[in-house]
Scaffold this motif. Structure first.
Motif, PDB file in Angstrom:
ATOM      1  N   ALA A  34       0.850  -1.191   0.000  1.00  9.16           N
ATOM      2  CA  ALA A  34       0.000   0.000   0.000  1.00  9.16           C
ATOM      3  C   ALA A  34       0.887   1.244   0.000  1.00  9.16           C
ATOM      4  CB  ALA A  34      -0.906   0.006   1.221  1.00  9.16           C
ATOM      5  N   LEU A  35       0.701   2.094  -0.991  1.00 10.02           N
ATOM      6  CA  LEU A  35       1.356   3.399  -1.031  1.00 10.02           C
ATOM      7  C   LEU A  35       0.335   4.397  -0.507  1.00 10.02           C
ATOM      8  CD1 LEU A  35       3.093   3.067  -4.517  1.00 10.02           C
ATOM      9  CD2 LEU A  35       4.095   2.713  -2.250  1.00 10.02           C
ATOM     10  N   ASN A  36       0.507   4.775   0.744  1.00 10.20           N
ATOM     11  CA  ASN A  36      -0.515   5.499   1.500  1.00 10.20           C
ATOM     12  C   ASN A  36      -0.071   6.935   1.799  1.00 10.20           C
ATOM     13  OD1 ASN A  36      -2.451   6.364   3.279  1.00 10.20           O
ATOM     14  ND2 ASN A  36      -2.079   4.787   4.812  1.00 10.20           N
ATOM     15  N   PRO A  37      -0.643   7.928   1.126  1.00 17.37           N
ATOM     16  CA  PRO A  37      -0.252   9.314   1.382  1.00 17.37           C
ATOM     17  C   PRO A  37      -0.628   9.807   2.778  1.00 17.37           C
ATOM     18  CG  PRO A  37      -2.146   9.267  -0.073  1.00 17.37           C
ATOM     19  CD  PRO A  37      -1.682   7.841   0.087  1.00 17.37           C
ATOM     20  N   ALA A  38      -1.518   9.107   3.460  1.00 19.71           N
ATOM     21  CA  ALA A  38      -1.944   9.536   4.797  1.00 19.71           C
ATOM     22  C   ALA A  38      -0.851   9.356   5.837  1.00 19.71           C
ATOM     23  CB  ALA A  38      -3.204   8.779   5.212  1.00 19.71           C
ATOM     24  N   ILE A  39       0.226   8.673   5.498  1.00 21.11           N
ATOM     25  CA  ILE A  39       1.318   8.510   6.463  1.00 21.11           C
ATOM     26  C   ILE A  39       2.310   9.667   6.402  1.00 21.11           C
ATOM     27  CG2 ILE A  39       1.110   5.996   6.450  1.00 21.11           C
ATOM     28  CD1 ILE A  39       3.756   5.973   4.793  1.00 21.11           C
ATOM     29  N   LEU A  40       2.142  10.563   5.432  1.00 21.96           N
ATOM     30  CA  LEU A  40       3.044  11.715   5.331  1.00 21.96           C
ATOM     31  C   LEU A  40       2.845  12.632   6.539  1.00 21.96           C
ATOM     32  CD1 LEU A  40       2.677  12.479   1.519  1.00 21.96           C
ATOM     33  CD2 LEU A  40       4.581  11.338   2.691  1.00 21.96           C
ATOM     34  N   PRO A  41       3.907  13.292   6.974  1.00 22.06           N
ATOM     35  CA  PRO A  41       3.791  14.136   8.171  1.00 22.06           C
ATOM     36  C   PRO A  41       3.031  15.423   7.904  1.00 22.06           C
ATOM     37  CG  PRO A  41       5.945  14.411   7.176  1.00 22.06           C
ATOM     38  CD  PRO A  41       5.261  13.310   6.406  1.00 22.06           C
ATOM     39  N   PHE A  47       1.912  21.851  -2.461  1.00 23.12           N
ATOM     40  CA  PHE A  47       2.823  21.516  -3.558  1.00 23.12           C
ATOM     41  C   PHE A  47       3.745  20.360  -3.167  1.00 23.12           C
ATOM     42  CE2 PHE A  47       6.936  21.809  -5.631  1.00 23.12           C
ATOM     43  CZ  PHE A  47       6.588  21.840  -6.976  1.00 23.12           C
ATOM     44  N   GLN A  48       4.286  20.397  -1.952  1.00 17.45           N
ATOM     45  CA  GLN A  48       5.181  19.330  -1.502  1.00 17.45           C
ATOM     46  C   GLN A  48       4.459  17.997  -1.367  1.00 17.45           C
ATOM     47  OE1 GLN A  48       6.480  21.531   1.941  1.00 17.45           O
ATOM     48  NE2 GLN A  48       8.474  22.020   1.008  1.00 17.45           N
ATOM     49  N   TYR A  49       3.229  18.040  -0.823  1.00 14.11           N
ATOM     50  CA  TYR A  49       2.454  16.795  -0.729  1.00 14.11           C
ATOM     51  C   TYR A  49       2.219  16.208  -2.124  1.00 14.11           C
ATOM     52  CZ  TYR A  49       1.370  17.480   4.232  1.00 14.11           C
ATOM     53  OH  TYR A  49       1.453  17.627   5.592  1.00 14.11           O
ATOM     54  N   MET A  50       1.803  17.048  -3.065  1.00 11.91           N
ATOM     55  CA  MET A  50       1.519  16.549  -4.406  1.00 11.91           C
ATOM     56  C   MET A  50       2.778  16.022  -5.079  1.00 11.91           C
ATOM     57  SD  MET A  50      -1.665  16.410  -4.995  1.00 11.91           S
ATOM     58  CE  MET A  50      -1.526  15.953  -6.713  1.00 11.91           C
ATOM     59  N   ASP A  51       3.895  16.684  -4.880  1.00 13.03           N
ATOM     60  CA  ASP A  51       5.152  16.228  -5.475  1.00 13.03           C
ATOM     61  C   ASP A  51       5.489  14.817  -4.993  1.00 13.03           C
ATOM     62  OD1 ASP A  51       7.436  16.625  -7.120  1.00 13.03           O
ATOM     63  OD2 ASP A  51       8.615  17.205  -5.364  1.00 13.03           O
ATOM     64  N   ILE A  52       5.360  14.582  -3.699  1.00 16.19           N
ATOM     65  CA  ILE A  52       5.627  13.260  -3.129  1.00 16.19           C
ATOM     66  C   ILE A  52       4.603  12.236  -3.637  1.00 16.19           C
ATOM     67  CG2 ILE A  52       5.662  11.921  -0.982  1.00 16.19           C
ATOM     68  CD1 ILE A  52       6.706  14.573   0.372  1.00 16.19           C
ATOM     69  N   CYS A  53       3.345  12.620  -3.655  1.00 16.86           N
ATOM     70  CA  CYS A  53       2.291  11.688  -4.069  1.00 16.86           C
ATOM     71  C   CYS A  53       2.417  11.306  -5.543  1.00 16.86           C
ATOM     72  CB  CYS A  53       0.917  12.291  -3.782  1.00 16.86           C
ATOM     73  SG  CYS A  53       0.567  12.395  -2.017  1.00 16.86           S
ATOM     74  N   LEU A  54       2.761  12.259  -6.386  1.00 17.33           N
ATOM     75  CA  LEU A  54       2.923  11.934  -7.803  1.00 17.33           C
ATOM     76  C   LEU A  54       4.107  10.991  -8.011  1.00 17.33           C
ATOM     77  CD1 LEU A  54       2.054  15.356  -9.461  1.00 17.33           C
ATOM     78  CD2 LEU A  54       0.568  13.362  -9.113  1.00 17.33           C
ATOM     79  N   ALA A  55       5.152  11.149  -7.210  1.00 17.85           N
ATOM     80  CA  ALA A  55       6.278  10.212  -7.271  1.00 17.85           C
ATOM     81  C   ALA A  55       5.827   8.814  -6.849  1.00 17.85           C
ATOM     82  CB  ALA A  55       7.424  10.707  -6.390  1.00 17.85           C
ATOM     83  N   MET A  56       4.979   8.729  -5.822  1.00 21.37           N
ATOM     84  CA  MET A  56       4.472   7.419  -5.387  1.00 21.37           C
ATOM     85  C   MET A  56       3.656   6.774  -6.502  1.00 21.37           C
ATOM     86  SD  MET A  56       3.535   7.440  -1.328  1.00 21.37           S
ATOM     87  CE  MET A  56       2.626   8.957  -1.164  1.00 21.37           C
ATOM     88  N   ILE A  57       2.853   7.562  -7.196  1.00 20.99           N
ATOM     89  CA  ILE A  57       2.039   7.019  -8.288  1.00 20.99           C
ATOM     90  C   ILE A  57       2.932   6.482  -9.400  1.00 20.99           C
ATOM     91  CG2 ILE A  57       0.386   7.608 -10.114  1.00 20.99           C
ATOM     92  CD1 ILE A  57      -0.830   9.617  -8.036  1.00 20.99           C
ATOM     93  N   ARG A  58       4.029   7.176  -9.682  1.00 23.78           N
ATOM     94  CA  ARG A  58       4.943   6.708 -10.731  1.00 23.78           C
ATOM     95  C   ARG A  58       5.593   5.377 -10.352  1.00 23.78           C
ATOM     96  NH1 ARG A  58       6.051  12.262 -10.755  1.00 23.78           N
ATOM     97  NH2 ARG A  58       8.017  11.942  -9.642  1.00 23.78           N
TER      98      ARG A  58
END
Length: 98
Positions: A34-41, A47-58
Motif C-alpha cells: 500500500a502506497l498510503n499518502p496519509a502517512i506523510l507528516p 505543492f510538496q504533498y503533491m510532489d511526493i504523491c505523484l512520485a508514489m504514483i509513478r
C-alpha cells in the motif's frame, strides 16, 4: 502489486487518515504494498504533498480511488496521471460510468 491510495483529505476530520489507513491495511492483508499518502507528516505545503504523491504514483502498479475522490482536486490529478501511465484503477465503490 504496489497500489497507491487516492482520495479526499482536505476538509475531513484528521485528513481522512482513518479511511486511508483502513484501506491500506486491507491492501496489505491481500498481499500487496500500500502506497498510503496519509502517512506523510503534517507541515508540508500542498505543492510538496503533491510532489511526493505523484512520485508514489509513478512507482505504483495500480491506484485505488476512495469514495469522494471526485471532490478532491489532488485525487482528480492523481487519477489523471494514473490514466496517462496506464495503471489499473479501482474504486472503493463501483463507478457507474467508469
Amino acid at each position: 502489486m504496489k497500489i497507491y491510495i487516492a482520495g479526499p483529505m482536505t476538509g475531513y476530520s484528521d485528513f481522512n487518515r482513518p479511511m486511508f489507513n483502513l484501506v491500506a491495511s486491507h491492501i496489505a492483508n491481500d498481499g500487496h504494498v500500500a502506497l498510503n499518502p496519509a502517512i506523510l507528516p503534517n507541515g508540508l505545503t500542498q505543492f510538496q504533498y503533491m510532489d511526493i504523491c505523484l512520485a508514489m504514483i509513478r512507482c505504483a502498479d495500480a491506484i485505488h480511488m476512495l469514495h469522494g475522490w471526485q471532490e478532491s482536486e489532488g485525487a482528480v490529478a492523481e487519477r489523471a496521471l494514473a490514466m496517462k501511465l496506464g495503471l489499473k484503477i479501482s474504486y472503493q465503490f463501483e463507478e457507474s460510468a467508469a
